[in-house]
Scaffold this active site. Structure first.
Site, mmCIF file in Angstrom:
data_model
loop_
_atom_site.group_PDB
_atom_site.id
_atom_site.type_symbol
_atom_site.label_atom_id
_atom_site.label_comp_id
_atom_site.label_asym_id
_atom_site.label_seq_id
_atom_site.Cartn_x
_atom_site.Cartn_y
_atom_site.Cartn_z
ATOM 1 N N GLU A 86 5.044 -44.879 -2.666
ATOM 2 C CA GLU A 86 3.641 -44.791 -2.027
ATOM 3 C C GLU A 86 3.599 -43.836 -0.857
ATOM 4 O O GLU A 86 4.681 -44.558 0.294
ATOM 5 C CB GLU A 86 2.884 -46.238 -2.235
ATOM 6 C CG GLU A 86 1.156 -45.613 -1.742
ATOM 7 C CD GLU A 86 0.764 -47.042 -1.485
ATOM 8 O OE1 GLU A 86 0.012 -47.356 -2.695
ATOM 9 O OE2 GLU A 86 0.717 -48.095 -1.112
ATOM 10 N N LYS A 97 1.620 -43.657 2.850
ATOM 11 C CA LYS A 97 0.146 -44.235 2.954
ATOM 12 C C LYS A 97 0.236 -44.193 4.368
ATOM 13 O O LYS A 97 1.451 -44.659 4.842
ATOM 14 C CB LYS A 97 0.513 -45.846 2.343
ATOM 15 C CG LYS A 97 -0.266 -46.597 2.965
ATOM 16 C CD LYS A 97 -0.772 -48.092 2.724
ATOM 17 C CE LYS A 97 -0.970 -49.075 3.402
ATOM 18 N NZ LYS A 97 -0.287 -50.693 2.482
ATOM 19 N N LYS A 111 -4.621 -43.775 -5.957
ATOM 20 C CA LYS A 111 -4.812 -45.065 -5.421
ATOM 21 C C LYS A 111 -6.127 -45.078 -5.010
ATOM 22 O O LYS A 111 -5.741 -44.207 -3.824
ATOM 23 C CB LYS A 111 -3.437 -45.641 -4.509
ATOM 24 C CG LYS A 111 -3.671 -46.969 -3.801
ATOM 25 C CD LYS A 111 -3.460 -47.983 -5.197
ATOM 26 C CE LYS A 111 -2.796 -49.571 -4.231
ATOM 27 N NZ LYS A 111 -1.256 -49.317 -3.229
ATOM 28 N N GLU A 140 -5.317 -53.942 -11.334
ATOM 29 C CA GLU A 140 -4.612 -55.041 -10.131
ATOM 30 C C GLU A 140 -5.626 -56.491 -10.479
ATOM 31 O O GLU A 140 -6.978 -56.088 -10.679
ATOM 32 C CB GLU A 140 -5.185 -53.436 -9.104
ATOM 33 C CG GLU A 140 -4.970 -55.363 -8.032
ATOM 34 C CD GLU A 140 -4.766 -53.580 -6.715
ATOM 35 O OE1 GLU A 140 -3.954 -52.617 -6.114
ATOM 36 O OE2 GLU A 140 -5.213 -54.771 -5.553
ATOM 37 N N ASN A 186 -1.391 -57.677 -7.551
ATOM 38 C CA ASN A 186 -1.282 -57.388 -5.888
ATOM 39 C C ASN A 186 -1.411 -58.850 -4.871
ATOM 40 O O ASN A 186 -1.722 -59.541 -4.813
ATOM 41 C CB ASN A 186 -2.771 -56.991 -5.643
ATOM 42 C CG ASN A 186 -2.314 -56.116 -3.666
ATOM 43 O OD1 ASN A 186 -1.376 -56.132 -3.460
ATOM 44 N ND2 ASN A 186 -3.620 -55.276 -3.454
ATOM 45 N N GLU A 246 2.474 -55.421 -6.532
ATOM 46 C CA GLU A 246 2.534 -54.537 -5.963
ATOM 47 C C GLU A 246 2.532 -55.640 -4.037
ATOM 48 O O GLU A 246 1.687 -56.322 -4.439
ATOM 49 C CB GLU A 246 0.963 -54.203 -6.222
ATOM 50 C CG GLU A 246 1.019 -53.639 -7.385
ATOM 51 C CD GLU A 246 -0.461 -53.351 -7.988
ATOM 52 O OE1 GLU A 246 -1.551 -52.681 -6.513
ATOM 53 O OE2 GLU A 246 -0.995 -53.238 -8.889
ATOM 54 N N SER A 247 2.282 -55.051 -2.915
ATOM 55 C CA SER A 247 2.244 -55.815 -1.877
ATOM 56 C C SER A 247 3.829 -55.820 -1.845
ATOM 57 O O SER A 247 4.169 -57.179 -2.388
ATOM 58 C CB SER A 247 1.021 -55.383 -1.916
ATOM 59 O OG SER A 247 0.566 -54.872 -1.552
#
Length: 267
Positions: free
Chosen positions: A54, A56, A121, A170, A190, A220-221
């Site tokens: 990603e 970001k 995103k 998500e 997430n 994710e994350s």
């Protein structure tokens, strides 16, 4: 009003402003001649490591991760260094991104001759944003269950499919499992609660078995260790979205390459 509610309220104002500049009808016309999308789902399932790298610049909870970061300095390297797909943040106020980041990422990846799928995103609440994603070069859009009703999720996912885009849904908890529908291509768990922005990797393990069998799932994350990727893969996950872990490094693309190498060695 929590952080997610603030973001969505701001997003609706932003969309209205965009529509004043370019009407939905004008945007729809551009969609007719837009490129054919690549498959996000196929890229994940055919990759050896399946990292979604990603781009970001900042987050609402941590502020700037890499202030002034440029697409041209990072995204081509992501594509060349093994990213199965690339995620580009396009929200300005809270994440420091913009639509032209997505457009530039598409241009640069195409120049490399690579068919790397790009994820827009953002916090999508309007079909207008889906048309923007198509025109700017995305292959897949993100729909966030916490920001949408079940009906809205299905309506937007169906609209994305009509334009040839895939859909990443998500979720964060059991209640959001009901947002899964036949137009969803990949389900992402997430690990970050979007109301509090607290991250807990256990969220993925808790939800893995509750996602219907046969659906491609990603985590994710909060992923920073190769061992975590191994554990998540054993739990049924086929993709891993990572942003901050790479973006906080001096050379995000090299950090991606190093991470992938570690995952391969330790498998």
């Amino acid at each position: 009003m929590n952080i997610l509610e603030k973001i969505i309220a701001n997003k609706r104002i932003e969309i209205a402003a965009h529509k004043e500049v370019q009407s939905p009808a004008e945007l729809a016309k551009l969609c007719e001649t837009a490129r054919t999308c690549y498959s996000f789902k196929q890229a994940l399932t055919s990759s050896e490591v399946s990292i979604i790298a990603e781009f970001k610049r900042k987050s609402p909870s941590k502020g700037f991760i890499k202030e002034g970061a440029k697409i041209e300095d990072i995204v081509p390297g992501y594509a060349q260094n093994g990213a199965a797909t690339i995620s580009v943040l396009t929200d300005m106020n809270f994440f420091g991104g913009e639509l032209k980041d997505l457009q530039e990422a598409r241009r640069l990846v195409d120049l490399l001759g690579l068919k790397t799928p790009l994820l827009r995103k953002d916090f999508i609440v309007d079909e207008y944003q889906i048309m923007q994603a198509k025109v700017m070069g995305a292959d897949v859009i993100l729909l966030i269950a916490a920001a949408l009703s079940v009906f809205e999720t299905k309506t937007l996912a169906k609209a994305a499919h009509a334009l040839g885009l895939e859909v990443l849904l998500e979720i964060h908890n059991d209640a959001e499992l009901g947002h899964i529908n036949e137009f969803v291509d990949v389900v992402g768990v997430n690990n970050r609660n979007l109301s509090t922005f607290v991250t807990d990797i256990q969220t993925s393990f808790d939800l893995s078995e509750k996602i219907p069998h046969g659906i491609v799932r990603i985590s994710e994350s909060g992923i920073s260790e190769p061992a975590t990727v191994r554990e998540l893969r054993n739990a049924g996950f086929e993709g891993f979205l990572m942003g901050e872990n790479f973006m906080k490094q001096a050379d995000p693309a090299q950090a991606l390459a190093d991470f992938i190498a570690q995952v391969k060695v330790k498998r």
